[in-house]
Write a protein that holds these residues in place. Structure first.
Motif, short mmCIF file in Angstrom:
data_model
loop_
_atom_site.label_atom_id
_atom_site.label_comp_id
_atom_site.label_asym_id
_atom_site.label_seq_id
_atom_site.Cartn_x
_atom_site.Cartn_y
_atom_site.Cartn_z
N GLY A 35 0.84 -1.19 0.00
CA GLY A 35 0.00 0.00 0.00
C GLY A 35 0.87 1.24 0.00
O GLY A 35 2.07 1.17 0.30
N ALA A 36 0.26 2.37 -0.28
CA ALA A 36 1.00 3.62 -0.43
C ALA A 36 1.47 4.13 0.93
O ALA A 36 1.09 3.61 1.98
CB ALA A 36 0.12 4.67 -1.10
N ASN A 37 2.27 5.17 0.88
CA ASN A 37 2.69 5.91 2.07
C ASN A 37 1.50 6.29 2.92
O ASN A 37 0.53 6.83 2.40
CB ASN A 37 3.30 7.24 1.61
CG ASN A 37 4.79 7.24 1.84
OD1 ASN A 37 5.26 6.64 2.81
ND2 ASN A 37 5.50 7.90 0.97
N GLY A 38 1.57 6.00 4.23
CA GLY A 38 0.50 6.45 5.11
C GLY A 38 -0.73 5.57 5.13
O GLY A 38 -1.73 5.91 5.76
N ALA A 39 -0.68 4.43 4.45
CA ALA A 39 -1.86 3.55 4.39
C ALA A 39 -2.13 2.85 5.72
O ALA A 39 -3.26 2.41 5.97
CB ALA A 39 -1.67 2.51 3.29
N GLY A 40 -1.10 2.76 6.56
CA GLY A 40 -1.29 2.13 7.87
C GLY A 40 -0.48 0.85 8.07
O GLY A 40 -0.70 0.13 9.05
N LYS A 41 0.45 0.61 7.18
CA LYS A 41 1.21 -0.65 7.24
C LYS A 41 2.10 -0.70 8.49
O LYS A 41 2.10 -1.68 9.23
CB LYS A 41 2.09 -0.79 5.98
CG LYS A 41 1.29 -0.66 4.68
CD LYS A 41 2.15 -0.82 3.45
CE LYS A 41 3.27 0.20 3.27
NZ LYS A 41 2.81 1.61 3.12
N THR A 42 2.85 0.37 8.70
CA THR A 42 3.75 0.41 9.86
C THR A 42 2.95 0.36 11.16
O THR A 42 3.33 -0.32 12.11
CB THR A 42 4.62 1.69 9.82
OG1 THR A 42 5.42 1.62 8.64
CG2 THR A 42 5.52 1.81 11.03
N THR A 43 1.84 1.08 11.19
CA THR A 43 0.99 1.09 12.39
C THR A 43 0.52 -0.33 12.71
O THR A 43 0.49 -0.73 13.88
CB THR A 43 -0.21 2.04 12.18
OG1 THR A 43 0.30 3.35 11.91
CG2 THR A 43 -1.10 2.08 13.40
N THR A 44 0.17 -1.09 11.69
CA THR A 44 -0.28 -2.47 11.91
C THR A 44 0.83 -3.30 12.56
O THR A 44 0.60 -3.99 13.57
CB THR A 44 -0.71 -3.11 10.58
OG1 THR A 44 -1.68 -2.27 9.95
CG2 THR A 44 -1.29 -4.50 10.77
#
Ligand code: ATP
Length: 235
Positions: A35-44
């Motif tokens: 997913g793009a920048n800011g999609a929430g991947k790192t947060t997950t």
């Protein structure tokens, strides 16, 4: 399922970073979150490591809920994260970084053997074992971050953007190593902006957009999906 992320909601103040994300990771799989920048991947990933507390939802590992556990307890359950930007201890040597990765372990004799194994997998780290980590190249730091994470003998590795900032040849090498780590029995949840590489090694993948899963399925199927090709594969 080894790891189950269920209807996860995370906010940073007024910013709703995750709006009901559900992701499953089976034993032995490589699962990619793209997913793009800011999609929430790192947060997950950071929520799964216990670094962020969700507003609601649950994350279970082998059936046990992680969301109230402190990060060190999550590590001791067999989950290790390789953070975005590697975050090696730059003022420590390569060897000291690997030893830090084993800090929760009581079997100190086996730690030495594992360091030998890491050096076999990453010969360049052995050549530089007494060098300060801050002097390593980006690719070498990524290898060190992977080696350090492996030192806790994880059953599940959470990897955040391993290809970030690396030259194409090194990206290929890092992905080959990720595949090898998986083949020796470690389950992997991989966050990547390089969707092409991620889908090439993953079994399954999830596409995140502004805090929501918009597509999920076998990696090969997603790689052939026209919507994914247009938005994430530059085709
Ligand atoms: P990237 O590839 O940039 O890391 P990402 O898909 O991993 O992107 P996140 O880093 O999880 O996305 O960010 C999700 C949303 O939360 C974004 O809108 C981001 O701006 C916001 N966000 C992330 N961290 C914080 C923070 N510490 N404080 C406030 N907002 C944040």
């Amino acid at each position: 399922m080894l790891l189950e992320i269920k209807d996860l909601h995370v906010s940073y103040g007024a910013i709703r970073a995750l709006k009901g994300v559900s992701v499953q990771v089976g034993e032995g799989e490589i699962v990619a979150l793209i997913g793009a920048n800011g999609a929430g991947k790192t947060t997950t990933l950071r929520t799964a490591s216990g670094l962020i507390r969700p507003q609601s939802g649950d994350i279970t590992y082998k059936g046990k809920s992680l969301i109230k556990m402190p990060p060190h307890q999550i590590v001791s359950m067999g989950i290790s994260q390789i953070p975005e930007g590697r975050k090696v201890f730059t003022r420590m040597t390569v060897l000291e970084n690997l030893e830090m990765g084993a800090y929760i372990r009581k079997d100190k004799d086996n730690v030495k053997a594992d360091i030998r194994n890491i050096f076999q997998r990453f010969p360049r780290l052995e050549e530089r074992k007494h060098q300060l980590s801050g002097t390593l190249s980006g690719g070498e730091q990524q290898m060190l971050a992977m080696g350090r994470a492996l030192m806790s003998q994880p059953n599940l590795l959470l990897m955040d953007e391993p290809s970030m900032g690396l030259a194409p040849m090194l990206v290929q090498e890092i992905f080959t190593i990720i595949k090898e780590i998986n083949q020796t029995g470690t389950t992997i949840l991989l966050v990547e902006q390089n969707a092409h590489m991620a889908l090439s090694i993953a079994n399954r993948a999830y596409v995140l957009e502004t805090g929501e899963v918009v597509l999920a399925g076998p990696a090969q199927e997603l790689a052939n999906d026209p919507q994914v090709q247009k938005a994430y594969l530059g085709e």
